[in-house]
Design an enzyme around this catalytic site. Structure first.
Site, mmCIF file in Angstrom:
data_model
loop_
_atom_site.group_PDB
_atom_site.id
_atom_site.type_symbol
_atom_site.label_atom_id
_atom_site.label_comp_id
_atom_site.label_asym_id
_atom_site.label_seq_id
_atom_site.Cartn_x
_atom_site.Cartn_y
_atom_site.Cartn_z
ATOM 1 N N SER A 258 0.833 -1.191 0.000
ATOM 2 C CA SER A 258 0.000 0.000 0.000
ATOM 3 C C SER A 258 0.868 1.240 0.000
ATOM 4 C CB SER A 258 -0.910 0.029 1.243
ATOM 5 O OG SER A 258 -0.144 0.243 2.411
ATOM 6 N N LYS A 259 0.280 2.367 -0.398
ATOM 7 C CA LYS A 259 0.979 3.648 -0.481
ATOM 8 C C LYS A 259 1.526 4.062 0.879
ATOM 9 C CE LYS A 259 2.171 7.505 -2.604
ATOM 10 N NZ LYS A 259 3.226 7.535 -3.600
ATOM 11 N N ARG A 260 0.837 3.694 1.953
ATOM 12 C CA ARG A 260 1.255 4.116 3.288
ATOM 13 C C ARG A 260 2.616 3.560 3.665
ATOM 14 N NH1 ARG A 260 -4.015 2.774 4.073
ATOM 15 N NH2 ARG A 260 -3.466 0.797 5.043
#
Length: 497
Positions: A258-260
């Site tokens: 994920s981007k996080r």
């Protein structure tokens, strides 16, 4: 995992939604589809699934196309490349979905539903309280024509629901093997919104059929969708394509990528200085493995060796460290002129204006650092002391040799400067001159080399000293030695605290 459909014309596709830039998962899926199509002399299609009109944008579509193009994953047909099965955007194919949907209604395989969003949510809450699957009750399924007219007279908008037959739904997955699910778990499914736009599962079926897609290779999140799509194919009396679901991508901590937790878009990796060849090589190894231990693979090698039989059923870990290592290998394989060309945008962005620096110096500096960097974005910092006239600020303590004082280090640098100024400007003579200074003053060669390195680069780690001196240039080497002596003077004069 054999595929009985290879005898028919192979047509694969990638069908991203333009709601963000090109995700690495999209790129991996595109690569596997491209390899499979090319291996079998088929076609690779790019289709834009913009059925989510509110979230889709032209900017995101361009981001997807740019990401795939940068990787070199070229499609045969798509929104920018005319083909016999266009148009290639869902938003331009609405009449096809409407025709297919109403053909199902005409054969009593689908029906109009007038339930409001509030009514459907209430049904779901009631099912959850009763611990039943939260599926649609089918309350509009058996309405009479009169009842439907009454709903329309009230001004209720209608969506189209597909009648799901009960029982097992089965299909053979090219990666996961034979799969089945009981359709009683989810009941009837919506296929057309009241706005006239299709829902995903229906649009995909109509598009893949009308575009003669033979093989659908996609991410694991679509396994559940496939059962519903198989039912729609069955109701429309269309042949189903061959399905294959690729392994999930995970972070090293086994969480879903994920981007996080870091970069997930192809453009992020491009901006960080990764090479497209390295990215393609790395993406190929996410869920697939060759028959040998070789991990550095050019595209032609992938074409020769790729096989769905070697695609794993287990999740694949997106290991940034492995990608960085692989990128370093690819950087070292580049011709120097090619590397300089690819590095130039990064140098310019860092203020090292390529047009204002002698090309020979840039080439020599990049060449010395080629074995050391792992990303193109590291080259500005790695080469700045070669390319700038003045050094960035550095800690003067690196000019003091181990077990020596600032005064001793200053004096030996003065002697070294004289020897360097008198020497021929080549590696052999420079090394000979500096070693002679060390011997004369009773210094270890390595200790003197260390403080000269610090004086002319402001660093403790660089390419080989004498290669570095040649690229920095005589005048700048002598100037920087003087500046280093001035720094040491300041340390000598600085009162003790």
């Amino acid at each position: 995992m054999s595929d009985s459909r290879v005898a028919q014309p192979v047509r694969t596709r990638i069908a991203p939604s333009p709601t963000g830039h090109c995700h690495v998962g999209t790129a991996r899926t595109a690569l596997f589809n491209l390899l499979y199509a090319r291996q079998h002399g088929g076609s690779f299609v790019l289709r834009i699934e913009d059925t989510d009109a509110q979230r889709s944008s032209a900017e995101s579509e361009r981001g997807v196309l740019d990401g795939l193009s940068w990787l070199g994953l070229e499609w045969d047909e798509g929104p920018d490349r005319a083909g016999p099965y266009g148009p290639y955007r869902s938003s331009e194919r609405l009449s096809l979905y409407e025709e297919a949907a109403y053909s199902l209604v005409a054969r009593d395989l689908a029906y109009t539903c007038y339930c409001t969003a509030e009514e459907l949510k209430a049904e779901q809450r009631a099912a959850q309280r009763a611990r039943r699957p939260p599926k649609y009750s089918g309350r509009c399924r058996d309405m009479t024509s009169a009842e439907r007219r009454a709903q329309e007279a009230e001004g209720r908008s209608a969506r189209i629901m597909f009648k799901v037959r009960g029982g097992l739904v089965e299909y053979h997955d090219l990666v996961l093997g034979d799969l089945e699910e009981n359709s009683d778990l989810y009941g009837d499914i919506p296929i057309m919104r009241s706005t006239g736009w299709p829902l995903f599962n229906f649009a995909v079926v109509v598009d893949d059929h009308s575009m003669a897609i033979s093989h659908v290779l996609r991410g694991p999140e679509h396994v559940a969708n496939t059962y519903r799509q198989v039912l729609i194919y069955e109701a429309l009396a269309w042949d189903t394509p061959s399905f294959g679901h690729l392994p999930l991508l995970l972070n090293p901590d086994r969480s879903k990528i994920s981007k996080r937790k870091g970069a997930v878009y192809v453009g992020d990796f491009r901006d960080q200085g990764y090479l497209p060849e390295a990215m393609v090589n790395f993406l190929a190894l996410l869920g697939w493995h060759p028959s040998t231990e070789e991990e550095v693979l050019i595209f032609d090698s992938l074409l020769e060796t790729f096989s769905l039989d070697r695609v794993s059923r287990s999740p694949a870990v997106f290991d940034d460290k492995k990608l960085e290592w692989l990128n370093g290998v690819w950087i070292r394989s580049l011709e120097l002129n090619d590397l300089v060309s690819r590095a130039s945008p990064f140098l310019n962005q860092a203020g090292l204006s390529v047009g204002e620096i002698p090309p020979e110096r840039i080439k020599a500096a990049v060449g010395l650092e080629q074995e050391r960097v792992k990303r193109l974005s590291e080259l500005p910092e790695a080469t700045s002391f070669f390319l700038r006239d003045e050094l960035d600020d550095y800690d003067s303590k690196i000019l003091i040799a181990r077990r020596r004082s600032a005064t001793e280090s200053r004096d030996v640098l003065a002697s070294a400067k004289e020897a360097i100024a008198a020497a021929e400007w080549d590696e052999v003579d420079l090394e000979k001159a500096i070693r002679a200074v060390a011997d004369e003053l009773g210094w270890r060669h390595g200790h003197l080399f260390m403080i000269i390195r610090g004086a002319i680069t402001g660093r403790t780690r660089t390419p080989p000293l004498f290669d570095t001196m040649l690229v920095v240039g005589r005048d700048r080497v002598l100037t920087r030695l003087d500046e280093a002596r001035d720094r040491l003077d300041q340390l000598v004069l600085k009162p003790a605290t």
